[in-house]
Design a protein around this motif. Structure first.
Motif, PDB file in Angstrom:
ATOM      1  N   GLY A  27       0.819  -1.214   0.000  1.00 49.71           N
ATOM      2  CA  GLY A  27       0.000   0.000   0.000  1.00 49.71           C
ATOM      3  C   GLY A  27       0.849   1.258   0.000  1.00 49.71           C
ATOM      4  O   GLY A  27       0.548   2.223  -0.719  1.00 49.71           O
ATOM      5  N   ARG A  28       1.926   1.261   0.787  1.00 42.75           N
ATOM      6  CA  ARG A  28       2.818   2.425   0.808  1.00 42.75           C
ATOM      7  C   ARG A  28       3.480   2.612  -0.559  1.00 42.75           C
ATOM      8  O   ARG A  28       3.658   3.739  -1.025  1.00 42.75           O
ATOM      9  CB  ARG A  28       3.896   2.241   1.883  1.00 42.75           C
ATOM     10  CG  ARG A  28       3.344   2.176   3.307  1.00 42.75           C
ATOM     11  CD  ARG A  28       2.868   3.530   3.817  1.00 42.75           C
ATOM     12  NE  ARG A  28       2.271   3.409   5.130  1.00 42.75           N
ATOM     13  CZ  ARG A  28       2.956   3.421   6.273  1.00 42.75           C
ATOM     14  NH1 ARG A  28       4.272   3.548   6.246  1.00 42.75           N
ATOM     15  NH2 ARG A  28       2.335   3.304   7.434  1.00 42.75           N
ATOM     16  N   ARG A  30       2.308   1.737  -3.523  1.00 45.75           N
ATOM     17  CA  ARG A  30       1.336   2.300  -4.471  1.00 45.75           C
ATOM     18  C   ARG A  30       1.113   3.790  -4.220  1.00 45.75           C
ATOM     19  O   ARG A  30       0.960   4.576  -5.158  1.00 45.75           O
ATOM     20  CB  ARG A  30       0.011   1.540  -4.367  1.00 45.75           C
ATOM     21  CG  ARG A  30       0.058   0.146  -4.955  1.00 45.75           C
ATOM     22  CD  ARG A  30      -1.330  -0.487  -5.036  1.00 45.75           C
ATOM     23  NE  ARG A  30      -1.264  -1.735  -5.796  1.00 45.75           N
ATOM     24  CZ  ARG A  30      -1.118  -2.941  -5.250  1.00 45.75           C
ATOM     25  NH1 ARG A  30      -1.043  -3.052  -3.930  1.00 45.75           N
ATOM     26  NH2 ARG A  30      -1.058  -4.022  -6.005  1.00 45.75           N
ATOM     27  N   ASP A  31       1.107   4.176  -2.961  1.00 46.83           N
ATOM     28  CA  ASP A  31       0.903   5.583  -2.617  1.00 46.83           C
ATOM     29  C   ASP A  31       2.081   6.441  -3.074  1.00 46.83           C
ATOM     30  O   ASP A  31       1.904   7.430  -3.797  1.00 46.83           O
ATOM     31  CB  ASP A  31       0.706   5.716  -1.104  1.00 46.83           C
ATOM     32  CG  ASP A  31       0.588   7.162  -0.658  1.00 46.83           C
ATOM     33  OD1 ASP A  31      -0.152   7.926  -1.304  1.00 46.83           O
ATOM     34  OD2 ASP A  31       1.247   7.538   0.329  1.00 46.83           O
ATOM     35  N   GLY A  34       2.702   6.350  -6.894  1.00 43.91           N
ATOM     36  CA  GLY A  34       1.657   7.103  -7.573  1.00 43.91           C
ATOM     37  C   GLY A  34       1.905   8.597  -7.515  1.00 43.91           C
ATOM     38  O   GLY A  34       1.621   9.323  -8.475  1.00 43.91           O
ATOM     39  N   ARG A  35       2.458   9.062  -6.399  1.00 42.82           N
ATOM     40  CA  ARG A  35       2.765  10.499  -6.276  1.00 42.82           C
ATOM     41  C   ARG A  35       3.855  10.921  -7.254  1.00 42.82           C
ATOM     42  O   ARG A  35       3.932  12.101  -7.621  1.00 42.82           O
ATOM     43  CB  ARG A  35       3.195  10.823  -4.845  1.00 42.82           C
ATOM     44  CG  ARG A  35       2.036  10.886  -3.867  1.00 42.82           C
ATOM     45  CD  ARG A  35       2.481  11.443  -2.537  1.00 42.82           C
ATOM     46  NE  ARG A  35       2.618  10.408  -1.530  1.00 42.82           N
ATOM     47  CZ  ARG A  35       3.637  10.265  -0.721  1.00 42.82           C
ATOM     48  NH1 ARG A  35       4.673  11.080  -0.820  1.00 42.82           N
ATOM     49  NH2 ARG A  35       3.670   9.314   0.182  1.00 42.82           N
ATOM     50  N   SER A 155       8.738   6.271   4.314  1.00 43.66           N
ATOM     51  CA  SER A 155       7.328   6.060   4.656  1.00 43.66           C
ATOM     52  C   SER A 155       7.146   4.798   5.499  1.00 43.66           C
ATOM     53  O   SER A 155       6.169   4.679   6.240  1.00 43.66           O
ATOM     54  CB  SER A 155       6.477   5.961   3.386  1.00 43.66           C
ATOM     55  OG  SER A 155       6.620   4.700   2.755  1.00 43.66           O
TER      56      SER A 155
END
Length: 426
Positions: A27-28, A30-31, A34-35, A155
């Motif tokens: 999840g991290r 992808r976050d 994506g940014r 992150s």
């Protein structure tokens, strides 16, 4: 009695209690990716064997010793993917992506397969998170990718991971370095392991990647690749370092680092963790630039840079951190008699539809045994249903951490939970 069947050695099950760590890391990724404008791709786990022979290199250990290769019913030689860059490159070429956009940024995650000697954090089915950027030859693209990895690691709150850099030059300057390296290695042939004596003739850079202590000692005293860089490669490497410094990203120049694949040109890099949990497998990720591979695979002459990180190793580090990744239920519903089971089932279904995490033991049992299960689940609240609650439509939320019960109507349980769960201990 039937014989028990075990899992394949080196290919591990991921069960609840651990899978939450994996999901958190994914999840991290992808976050953060994506940014940075990277889109996710998924390629098949099986590819034509020729893809890896032509891209990774026939003389690499991956192709020569480690690939899971088989012949299918049509007589084609296929291989389970040992890494993610070559499949992504194949997809980029096959779908003519270069005709659709000048710069393409992709990321991927999933299982890879190599038949190799196992050790901590290294398995025969392992998982990678990686990214590729096509169309930009500038050092700024290399730096952007390294910055993305740094922000991803931050992150996850992972500490003591250092960035190592090197440049391998290109087709203009690498031949001179190769010639000097072979001359040096031949003078020290008897000090090398058997594999490196063979590599010296087929791919001398692989000697620098050998983990044998004697071979490492020979490599450490050998010629320095950075002293052979042509002016364009030197300018690229200097620009890379200047830009990293400008972003405040610390790094170490390591002229002995070559990575384990043949397709790299110019920039190579690794992220190395100083943590005993990984033992000698301290590299958590790495990559580099591969400006000639796309053309070599029959595609356009497009520059590219990429990296991959070992998800297994990241999870090991996060386990050592002691952080909790499992999400406890908001509520555990207890049905104290058979008549309350249907009500409990209806209530839990409704609460789950409203976005709450609700646990309920469908086996029933005594109040005492169900409360033990509620405690073990880590639920923040429990709600007991019996004849009185069925009749009145009223119940009490009990905070498992202690405190006064909270009176609620059965219609307002979701509202009450949301109002009070933030005050519940994590």
């Amino acid at each position: 009695m039937s014989q028990k069947i075990s899992g394949v050695k080196g290919m591990n099950d991921l069960l609840p209690g651990e899978i939450e760590i994996w999901q958190s890391v994914e999840g991290r990724a992808r976050d953060v990716f994506g940014r940075f404008g990277y889109g996710e791709i998924r390629t098949p786990m099986v590819e034509d064997t020729a893809l890896f022979v032509r891209s990774v290199g026939e003389e690499t250990d991956i192709v020569g010793k480690e690939m899971y290769t088989f012949e299918d019913k049509g007589g084609r030689s296929l291989s389970l993917r040992p890494e993610g860059t070559a499949p992504a490159a194949r997809a980029y070429i096959e779908h003519s992506v270069n005709n659709q956009e000048p710069v393409t940024r992709w990321f991927y995650m999933g299982p890879m397969f190599r038949y190799e000697r196992m050790k901590t954090g290294r398995y025969r089915q392992f998982y990678q998170i990686g990214a590729e950027a096509y169309g930009a030859k500038e050092a700024a693209q290399d730096v952007e990718m390294m910055d993305m990895v740094v922000q991803f690691l931050e992150s996850l709150d992972l500490k003591d991971i250092s960035l190592n850099l090197n440049s391998l030059g290109d087709e203009a300057c690498r031949p001179a370095y190769h010639a000097k390296l072979v001359e040096y290695l031949k003078a020290h042939r008897e000090e090398l392991c058997g594999d490196c004596q063979r590599r010296m003739e087929t791919n001398p850079l692989r000697v620098l990647d050998c983990k044998n202590e004697k071979c490492q000692a020979v490599a450490a005293a050998g010629p320095n690749v950075l002293e052979f860089l042509c002016e364009p490669c030197r300018a690229h490497f200097n620009d890379l370092q200047r830009k990293l410094t400008g972003l405040g990203i610390k790094y170490v120049v390591n002229p002995r680092m070559v990575r384990g694949l043949d397709y790299y040109t110019r920039t190579v890099f690794e992220f190395i963790a100083a943590h005993p949990a990984l033992g000698t497998a301290s590299t958590v990720g790495g990559g580099g630039r591969y400006d000639t591979m796309m053309k070599g695979l029959g595609g356009p002459d497009v520059p590219a840079v990429g990296f991959a990180m070992g998800l297994d190793r990241l999870v090991l580090l996060l386990k050592e951190s002691g952080k909790k990744f499992t999400q406890a239920p908001d509520l555990f519903v207890v049905a104290v008699d058979e008549g309350s089971q249907d009500l409990a089932l209806t209530l839990t279904s409704r609460l789950r539809r409203e976005g709450l995490r609700v646990d309920f033991d469908t086996r029933g049992g005594s109040l005492k045994s169900q409360m033990k299960r509620a405690d073990k689940s880590g639920a923040h609240f429990t709600l007991v249903l019996g004849e009185a609650e069925r009749t009145s439509g009223q119940a009490k939320l009990k905070r498992m951490a202690g405190g006064e019960p909270i009176p609620v109507t059965l219609d307002d349980v979701a509202k009450a939970l949301r109002a009070h769960r933030d005050a519940a201990p994590a």
